[in-house]
Design an enzyme around this catalytic site. Structure first.
Site, PDB file in Angstrom:
ATOM      1  N   HIS A 258      -5.576 -28.827  -3.516  1.00  0.00           N
ATOM      2  CA  HIS A 258      -6.319 -28.232  -2.409  1.00  0.00           C
ATOM      3  C   HIS A 258      -7.315 -27.198  -2.913  1.00  0.00           C
ATOM      4  O   HIS A 258      -8.417 -27.044  -2.374  1.00  0.00           O
ATOM      5  CB  HIS A 258      -5.347 -27.568  -1.428  1.00  0.00           C
ATOM      6  CG  HIS A 258      -6.003 -27.084  -0.174  1.00  0.00           C
ATOM      7  ND1 HIS A 258      -6.760 -25.928  -0.117  1.00  0.00           N
ATOM      8  CD2 HIS A 258      -6.033 -27.601   1.072  1.00  0.00           C
ATOM      9  CE1 HIS A 258      -7.212 -25.753   1.107  1.00  0.00           C
ATOM     10  NE2 HIS A 258      -6.799 -26.738   1.851  1.00  0.00           N
ATOM     11  N   CYS A 259      -6.957 -26.480  -3.982  1.00  0.00           N
ATOM     12  CA  CYS A 259      -7.718 -25.291  -4.370  1.00  0.00           C
ATOM     13  C   CYS A 259      -9.158 -25.580  -4.770  1.00  0.00           C
ATOM     14  O   CYS A 259     -10.097 -25.032  -4.198  1.00  0.00           O
ATOM     15  CB  CYS A 259      -7.002 -24.567  -5.508  1.00  0.00           C
ATOM     16  SG  CYS A 259      -5.427 -23.840  -5.015  1.00  0.00           S
ATOM     17  N   LEU A 260      -9.368 -26.433  -5.778  1.00  0.00           N
ATOM     18  CA  LEU A 260     -10.707 -26.556  -6.339  1.00  0.00           C
ATOM     19  C   LEU A 260     -11.630 -27.525  -5.600  1.00  0.00           C
ATOM     20  O   LEU A 260     -12.810 -27.214  -5.411  1.00  0.00           O
ATOM     21  CB  LEU A 260     -10.608 -26.929  -7.817  1.00  0.00           C
ATOM     22  CG  LEU A 260      -9.834 -25.923  -8.681  1.00  0.00           C
ATOM     23  CD1 LEU A 260     -10.045 -26.217 -10.148  1.00  0.00           C
ATOM     24  CD2 LEU A 260     -10.244 -24.492  -8.375  1.00  0.00           C
ATOM     25  N   ASP A 263     -11.400 -25.400  -1.500  1.00  0.00           N
ATOM     26  CA  ASP A 263     -11.486 -23.981  -1.171  1.00  0.00           C
ATOM     27  C   ASP A 263     -12.855 -23.354  -1.427  1.00  0.00           C
ATOM     28  O   ASP A 263     -13.359 -22.606  -0.576  1.00  0.00           O
ATOM     29  CB  ASP A 263     -10.405 -23.200  -1.925  1.00  0.00           C
ATOM     30  CG  ASP A 263      -9.007 -23.559  -1.446  1.00  0.00           C
ATOM     31  OD1 ASP A 263      -8.900 -24.291  -0.447  1.00  0.00           O
ATOM     32  OD2 ASP A 263      -8.036 -23.109  -2.078  1.00  0.00           O
ATOM     33  N   PRO A 264     -13.512 -23.583  -2.593  1.00  0.00           N
ATOM     34  CA  PRO A 264     -14.831 -22.956  -2.785  1.00  0.00           C
ATOM     35  C   PRO A 264     -15.846 -23.365  -1.730  1.00  0.00           C
ATOM     36  O   PRO A 264     -16.755 -22.591  -1.406  1.00  0.00           O
ATOM     37  CB  PRO A 264     -15.246 -23.456  -4.181  1.00  0.00           C
ATOM     38  CG  PRO A 264     -13.959 -23.723  -4.882  1.00  0.00           C
ATOM     39  CD  PRO A 264     -13.063 -24.283  -3.808  1.00  0.00           C
TER      40      PRO A 264
END
Length: 427
Positions: A258-260, A263-264
């Site tokens: 999910h993060c990269l 999220d950005p």
């Protein structure tokens, strides 16, 4: 205290189990009935929570899993850890909104509500809080405490688990900050307070954008270095010996989780919407990292061409479907994109991954197999996409005819790797 954790995935389950272990009465609420049944049976699907730990808090009565909203009633603390996906580049906060409406029905004066889901700055105070107020008739900061604490879960990290990782906390006022700080202070070793939820929300996006941009940097350098006949991995190793001013990042087949991949873009969307400006670093990083699966596929096509073969009709064995080593998390995994691309080119694609049970968005044409000598010998090419420690790399070296090593797992100890005609080529 009675604690409700909304969402029992990679973020919510470790939090819920830890809260139960320190003595709180915890309800893990999730709308996924299948997930709730597995938890009630003492089966953990999250690497960071061993089934033994889950069964212990179940047996003690400190934790129970439920898909019934009424079990959220009577909470002293509620923490929301639901997904925040992107749809066509636009943040989808549906799960946050639904969670707020559910909790608002049971919100009592003096209770504390914390949002942990990754989102754009302003969500807690401009969206989440007002929904809680509308549904309860109470006022945040006056009748109940409200705050934001970004999750920092790193699946499979044996050193920095939930308890050991410093926890950023915030509140909409001083009393809320103290309530949030006090709760997490019982669960983790270090608590880091910030001025308001907006700073905490931005901190999370800053952390992930930093990684996203730096991974994109080394990915682009790796592509250029190959054409310049430079071993980018040796260059990275050399640069990493500098004890200051450098942080090691390595190339790979793309980013996942999910993060990269997601999220950005929340920050980029917020900047564009509020300021009318482009966040060029994020957009460039997205462009590079999102196209790494295509680059891996092109490299494989080149390798087949050099051997006077076609990808169409060839058999390719992929090692790893998870986005990260030693985990079963295949969310947004670049390995799945590589598989789709090869299948569309007419390849017969097999994949081995002992950690991933049912990868999301898996193609029905993708054959799941065990890593065996027979599978290796039958493959025209082997592609290492996720370097799980459980793979037998000696077996790969012994039986594979050609390996494209996207993680430098085999090549690190092979001086001939990357040379013309060698068994192993690196990304």
């Amino acid at each position: 205290m009675r604690v409700v954790v909304v969402g029992q995935g990679y973020v919510g389950l470790p939090l819920a189990v830890r809260a139960a272990e320190v003595g709180h009465e915890v309800v893990g609420y999730d709308v996924d009935t299948g997930r709730i049944k597995r938890l009630a049976d003492g089966e953990s699907y999250v690497e960071d929570v061993a089934s033994e730990r889950l069964r212990a808090v179940l047996a003690s009565g400190a934790y129970r899993a439920s898909d019934a909203a009424r079990d959220c009633g009577g909470f002293d603390v509620a923490v929301v850890t639901v997904p925040t996906p992107l749809h066509e580049g636009v943040p989808d906060l549906t799960y946050i909104e639904e969670s707020a409406r559910t909790l608002s029905r049971y919100l009592r004066p003096g209770a504390t509500v914390v949002l942990e889901s990754t989102t754009y700055p302003g969500t807690t105070q401009d969206l989440f809080g007002p929904l809680l107020e509308d549904g309860s008739g109470l006022t945040a900061g006056t009748d109940f405490h409200l705050g934001y604490s970004p999750e920092r879960i790193d699946p499979g990290n044996a050193v920095w688990g939930f308890q050991q990782t410093p926890k950023v906390v915030s509140g909409v006022d001083a009393a809320s900050l103290e309530a949030v700080r006090s709760f997490y202070g019982q669960l983790v070793d270090t608590v880091v307070p910030v001025a308001s939820p907006k700073e905490a929300e931005l901190a999370k996006l800053l952390e992930n954008t930093f990684r996203h941009v730096n991974i994109a940097l080394v990915n682009e350098i790796a592509m250029f270095a190959r054409h310049l006949d430079i071993d980018v991995w040796q260059a990275i190793d050399a640069a990493a010996t500098k004890p200051f001013g450098f942080m090691r990042f390595t190339p790979g087949p793309g980013v996942g989780g999910h993060c990269l991949p997601i999220d950005p873009s929340y920050l980029s969307w917020r900047v564009q919407r509020e300021l009318g400006q482009s966040f060029r670093f994020v957009e460039l990083a997205n462009d590079i990292n999102n196209h790494m699966p295509e680059y891996v596929t092109r490299r494989l096509i080149e390798a087949f061409n050099e051997r006077r073969r076609s990808v169409n009709g060839s058999r390719v064995l992929l090692l790893g479907l998870a986005y990260k080593k030693n985990t079963g998390d295949a969310r947004e995994s670049p390995a799945l994109r590589v598989a789709h691309l090869l299948l569309d080119l007419g390849a017969e694609v097999h994949a081995a991954d002992p950690h991933v049970v049912e990868p999301p968005e898996a193609d029905a044409r993708l054959a799941r197999v065990e890593l065996t000598a027979e599978e290796l010998a039958a493959a025209d090419a082997v592609v290492i996409l996720t370097d799980h420690d459980s793979f037998d790399y000696g077996l790969v070296r012994e039986h594979a005819r050609y390996v494209l090593d996207c993680r430098r797992r085999l090549a690190a100890d092979d001086a001939s790797a990357g040379r013309e005609g060698s068994l192993v080529e690196v990304l």
